[in-house]
Design a protein around this motif. Structure first.
Motif, mmCIF file in Angstrom:
data_model
loop_
_atom_site.group_PDB
_atom_site.id
_atom_site.type_symbol
_atom_site.label_atom_id
_atom_site.label_comp_id
_atom_site.label_asym_id
_atom_site.label_seq_id
_atom_site.Cartn_x
_atom_site.Cartn_y
_atom_site.Cartn_z
ATOM 1 N N ARG A 32 0.831 -1.208 0.000
ATOM 2 C CA ARG A 32 0.000 0.000 0.000
ATOM 3 C C ARG A 32 0.866 1.259 0.000
ATOM 4 O O ARG A 32 0.595 2.210 -0.717
ATOM 5 N N PHE A 33 1.909 1.264 0.844
ATOM 6 C CA PHE A 33 2.799 2.424 0.920
ATOM 7 C C PHE A 33 3.472 2.672 -0.422
ATOM 8 O O PHE A 33 3.532 3.812 -0.892
ATOM 9 N N ALA A 34 3.999 1.625 -1.059
ATOM 10 C CA ALA A 34 4.692 1.779 -2.333
ATOM 11 C C ALA A 34 3.743 2.314 -3.409
ATOM 12 O O ALA A 34 4.133 3.166 -4.210
ATOM 13 N N LEU A 35 2.519 1.826 -3.419
ATOM 14 C CA LEU A 35 1.549 2.316 -4.398
ATOM 15 C C LEU A 35 1.233 3.787 -4.158
ATOM 16 O O LEU A 35 1.241 4.595 -5.083
ATOM 17 N N ARG A 36 0.968 4.151 -2.896
ATOM 18 C CA ARG A 36 0.671 5.558 -2.575
ATOM 19 C C ARG A 36 1.850 6.453 -2.903
ATOM 20 O O ARG A 36 1.682 7.552 -3.431
ATOM 21 N N ASP A 37 3.058 5.975 -2.580
ATOM 22 C CA ASP A 37 4.263 6.761 -2.830
ATOM 23 C C ASP A 37 4.473 6.982 -4.322
ATOM 24 O O ASP A 37 5.064 7.980 -4.730
ATOM 25 N N SER A 38 3.979 6.078 -5.140
ATOM 26 C CA SER A 38 4.079 6.204 -6.596
ATOM 27 C C SER A 38 2.951 7.032 -7.183
ATOM 28 O O SER A 38 2.875 7.202 -8.395
ATOM 29 N N GLY A 39 2.037 7.503 -6.330
ATOM 30 C CA GLY A 39 0.942 8.326 -6.801
ATOM 31 C C GLY A 39 -0.319 7.556 -7.145
ATOM 32 O O GLY A 39 -1.256 8.116 -7.696
ATOM 33 N N VAL A 40 -0.341 6.269 -6.834
ATOM 34 C CA VAL A 40 -1.521 5.452 -7.118
ATOM 35 C C VAL A 40 -2.471 5.562 -5.934
ATOM 36 O O VAL A 40 -2.087 5.285 -4.798
ATOM 37 N N PRO A 41 -3.712 5.977 -6.170
ATOM 38 C CA PRO A 41 -4.658 6.052 -5.055
ATOM 39 C C PRO A 41 -4.983 4.659 -4.531
ATOM 40 O O PRO A 41 -5.234 3.745 -5.308
ATOM 41 N N VAL A 42 -4.923 4.517 -3.241
ATOM 42 C CA VAL A 42 -5.251 3.244 -2.598
ATOM 43 C C VAL A 42 -6.385 3.509 -1.622
ATOM 44 O O VAL A 42 -6.265 4.340 -0.726
ATOM 45 N N LEU A 43 -7.474 2.830 -1.833
ATOM 46 C CA LEU A 43 -8.659 2.997 -0.997
ATOM 47 C C LEU A 43 -9.055 1.649 -0.429
ATOM 48 O O LEU A 43 -8.808 0.616 -1.035
ATOM 49 N N ARG A 44 -9.694 1.674 0.716
ATOM 50 C CA ARG A 44 -10.199 0.440 1.316
ATOM 51 C C ARG A 44 -11.714 0.432 1.246
ATOM 52 O O ARG A 44 -12.357 1.448 1.481
ATOM 53 N N HIS A 45 -12.246 -0.715 0.934
ATOM 54 C CA HIS A 45 -13.691 -0.901 0.914
ATOM 55 C C HIS A 45 -14.059 -1.826 2.063
ATOM 56 O O HIS A 45 -13.518 -2.916 2.186
ATOM 57 N N VAL A 46 -14.949 -1.372 2.910
ATOM 58 C CA VAL A 46 -15.424 -2.177 4.037
ATOM 59 C C VAL A 46 -16.640 -2.968 3.573
ATOM 60 O O VAL A 46 -17.582 -2.389 3.015
ATOM 61 N N VAL A 47 -16.584 -4.272 3.767
ATOM 62 C CA VAL A 47 -17.681 -5.131 3.339
ATOM 63 C C VAL A 47 -18.982 -4.647 3.969
ATOM 64 O O VAL A 47 -19.038 -4.360 5.160
ATOM 65 N N GLY A 48 -20.008 -4.510 3.142
ATOM 66 C CA GLY A 48 -21.308 -4.059 3.620
ATOM 67 C C GLY A 48 -21.564 -2.578 3.392
ATOM 68 O O GLY A 48 -22.705 -2.142 3.422
ATOM 69 N N GLU A 49 -20.508 -1.798 3.178
ATOM 70 C CA GLU A 49 -20.679 -0.376 2.898
ATOM 71 C C GLU A 49 -20.780 -0.177 1.392
ATOM 72 O O GLU A 49 -20.171 -0.914 0.623
ATOM 73 N N PRO A 50 -21.527 0.852 0.967
ATOM 74 C CA PRO A 50 -21.593 1.136 -0.465
ATOM 75 C C PRO A 50 -20.223 1.552 -1.001
ATOM 76 O O PRO A 50 -19.423 2.174 -0.291
ATOM 77 N N LEU A 51 -19.960 1.198 -2.248
ATOM 78 C CA LEU A 51 -18.694 1.600 -2.858
ATOM 79 C C LEU A 51 -18.566 3.115 -2.942
ATOM 80 O O LEU A 51 -17.458 3.637 -2.955
ATOM 81 N N ASP A 52 -19.692 3.825 -2.980
ATOM 82 C CA ASP A 52 -19.648 5.291 -3.036
ATOM 83 C C ASP A 52 -18.841 5.869 -1.872
ATOM 84 O O ASP A 52 -18.127 6.858 -2.035
ATOM 85 N N LEU A 53 -18.959 5.256 -0.695
ATOM 86 C CA LEU A 53 -18.217 5.763 0.471
ATOM 87 C C LEU A 53 -16.714 5.586 0.288
ATOM 88 O O LEU A 53 -15.922 6.442 0.678
#
Length: 68
Positions: A32-53
């Motif tokens: 995750r750190f390497a992706l963020r450091d490269s400028g790639v957005p990293v998001l987490r999706h919590v099961v049960g929550e809408p993807l919009d969040l």
């Protein structure tokens, strides 16, 4: 976006398994750190929550990173 699939299961009292789980978590954090450091957005999706969040930070403006 990261879709959680759950942690690997470890039997209680399994010292080697617990160490392996800690290493697994550290590896995921490093990716995750390497992706963020490269400028790639990293998001987490919590099961049960809408993807919009999970996607809301992308819609509200610039996402952190190096900004190449």
């Amino acid at each position: 976006m990261e879709i959680p699939s759950g942690d690997p299961s470890v039997e209680p009292g399994d010292a080697a398994g617990e160490l392996g789980l800690r290493l697994w978590h550290a590896d995921r954090d490093a990716i995750r750190f390497a992706l963020r450091d490269s400028g790639v957005p990293v998001l987490r999706h919590v099961v049960g929550e809408p993807l919009d969040l999970a996607l809301a930070p992308l819609l509200s403006g610039r996402v952190g990173g190096r900004g190449r």
